[in-house]
Design an enzyme around this catalytic site. Structure first.
Site, PDB file in Angstrom:
ATOM      1  CB  CYS A   1      11.621 -10.948  -1.263  1.00 11.99           C
ATOM      2  SG  CYS A   1      11.767  -9.261  -0.667  1.00 11.99           S
ATOM      3  N   GLY A  50      11.187  -0.939  11.923  1.00 12.42           N
ATOM      4  CA  GLY A  50      10.080  -0.513  11.075  1.00 12.42           C
ATOM      5  C   GLY A  50      10.532   0.263   9.858  1.00 12.42           C
ATOM      6  NE  ARG A  64       1.206   6.376   8.692  1.00 12.49           N
ATOM      7  CZ  ARG A  64       2.369   5.791   8.387  1.00 12.49           C
ATOM      8  NH1 ARG A  64       3.223   6.396   7.581  1.00 12.49           N
ATOM      9  NH2 ARG A  64       2.671   4.614   8.892  1.00 12.49           N
ATOM     10  CB  CYS A  72       2.356  -1.157   2.092  1.00 17.42           C
ATOM     11  SG  CYS A  72       2.200   0.358   1.122  1.00 17.42           S
ATOM     12  CB  CYS A  73       3.420  -6.557   2.929  1.00 13.90           C
ATOM     13  SG  CYS A  73       5.130  -6.105   2.559  1.00 13.90           S
TER      14      CYS A  73
END
Length: 378
Positions: free
Chosen positions: A80, A115, A187, A198-199
């Site tokens: 990242c 995903g 969720r 979360c991103c």
């Protein structure tokens, strides 16, 4: 030799674009940055590409259709932290006199991955045991909450703040306003983290900057790079405090020393809020507050737009998404636009000094594999 300055910036929308390629997203960002800098692609002597998940030769694949003339292309993968590391290397080359004008760009396309959590190296001991990033940050969150008596609602408030900021950012195409209750009711991902803490997992995007020693021809005043620090994680064989972001604190100390500034001098920060707990830990690691005091800093409004030191006025990773190779450069673009007074409805009043922080990689035995911190100023 003149001081290297950022004279042009460009950024794509961040969203789900399966009909596009990561190369086309990067090409648009590069052309926008060149136009912003008032130069042609032939004026660029080298290109530095940050990319984490795009396979071999992402820089050359991107530049092929822009008809470059064989200039040097450097591909940097530091997870990242790839884009921010690319900037660090480009600065070194300019200061050494190897080049006088370069383009730094970052890109990734997560919609091609289907995903879920980012794919990790399965030879790593942590990853084989299921200690992927959401699980790791959930553990850090649970420990922090236990140590400092922090309720889950404080974590949710980070998401509420950053999504409120993101609604003012036109590139954050996924962003929606949420309430604390909606965040907590979303969720479950890894307790105590919920989906809206979360991103987004499927986001594509690219960003680019022009960096030069030459006199600026750009549309806006150039931006100085006061500090550029890249550090790697230290291997620890003994138990460690999961609530201490050691690598960020170490890199921040080096950056403040290099810039001759401190946390009290910052007007805004773009940091790596991949999960809500991250932002709280990094408040403390960056010296904005003491250990265990992040909840009070957040509640005071100091890190919101209009506060003392807005954090993630772009919306951060939670609001706009996190294509890993692009994130470090996108943070730089945001701080440049803020310093130049071009941030529109999310403009930080009087912004003159900004800091970016991005970590990278999860491997067994270290806090993070990499951390990059930059301090920019007018």
């Amino acid at each position: 030799m003149r001081e290297p300055m950022i004279t042009g910036v460009g950024i794509s929308d961040f969203g789900r674009f399966p009909q596009l390629t990561e190369e086309s997203l990067a090409q648009a960002a590069i052309l926008d940055a060149l136009d912003d800098a008032g130069i042609a692609i032939g004026d660029v002597q080298a290109f530095y590409c940050g990319n984490a998940l795009g396979g071999h030769l992402p820089g050359q694949r991107t530049l092929r259709e822009l008809h470059t003339a064989g200039q040097a292309v450097f591909n940097i993968d530091n997870a990242c932290s790839s884009g921010a590391t690319a900037l660090n290397l480009a600065l070194q080359a300019l200061k050494a006199g190897q080049h006088d004008t370069v383009v730094v760009f970052g890109m990734d396309q997560l919609s091609n991955l289907g995903g879920g959590a980012l794919p990790m190296n399965q030879s790593d001991w942590n990853n084989r045991r299921g200690m992927i990033m959401p699980a790791l940050y959930a553990m850090r969150a649970r420990r922090y909450m236990h140590e400092h008596g922090v309720p889950a609602s404080v974590l949710a408030d980070v998401s509420v703040k950053n999504r409120r900021h993101g609604m003012l950012n036109p590139i954050a195409t996924f962003c929606k306003l949420v309430t604390r209750e909606e965040v907590l009711a979303s969720r479950p991902i890894a307790e105590p983290l919920t989906l809206l803490q979360c991103c987004p997992a499927v986001v594509d995007g690219a960003a680019a900057i022009v960096l030069t020693n030459r006199p600026s021809q750009g549309k806006a005043r150039p931006v100085r790079v006061r500090a550029s620090i890249v550090q790697s994680g230290v291997f620890e064989s003994a138990p460690v405090d999961m609530t201490e972001a050691e690598i960020t604190a170490r890199a921040a100390g080096m950056a403040y020393e290099a810039a001759g500034l401190g946390p009290q001098d910052l007007n805004l920060i773009e940091l790596h809020d991949a999960f809500t707990i991250s932002e709280l830990l990094y408040y403390e690691a960056l010296g904005l507050c003491g250990r265990g005091e992040a909840r009070h800093l957040l509640a005071s409004g100091a890190t919101s737009l209009g506060g003392r030191v807005p954090v993630n006025p772009s919306g951060g990773l939670i609001a706009k998404g996190h294509p890993p190779g692009a994130t470090g450069v996108a943070q730089i673009v945001e701080v440049c636009e803020q310093i130049q007074g071009r941030a529109g409805k999310r403009q930080v009043e009087g912004a003159r000094v900004g800091l970016t922080q991005v970590t990278g990689g999860g491997i067994w035995g270290v806090d993070h594999a990499a951390c990059s911190i930059h301090i920019l100023s007018a």
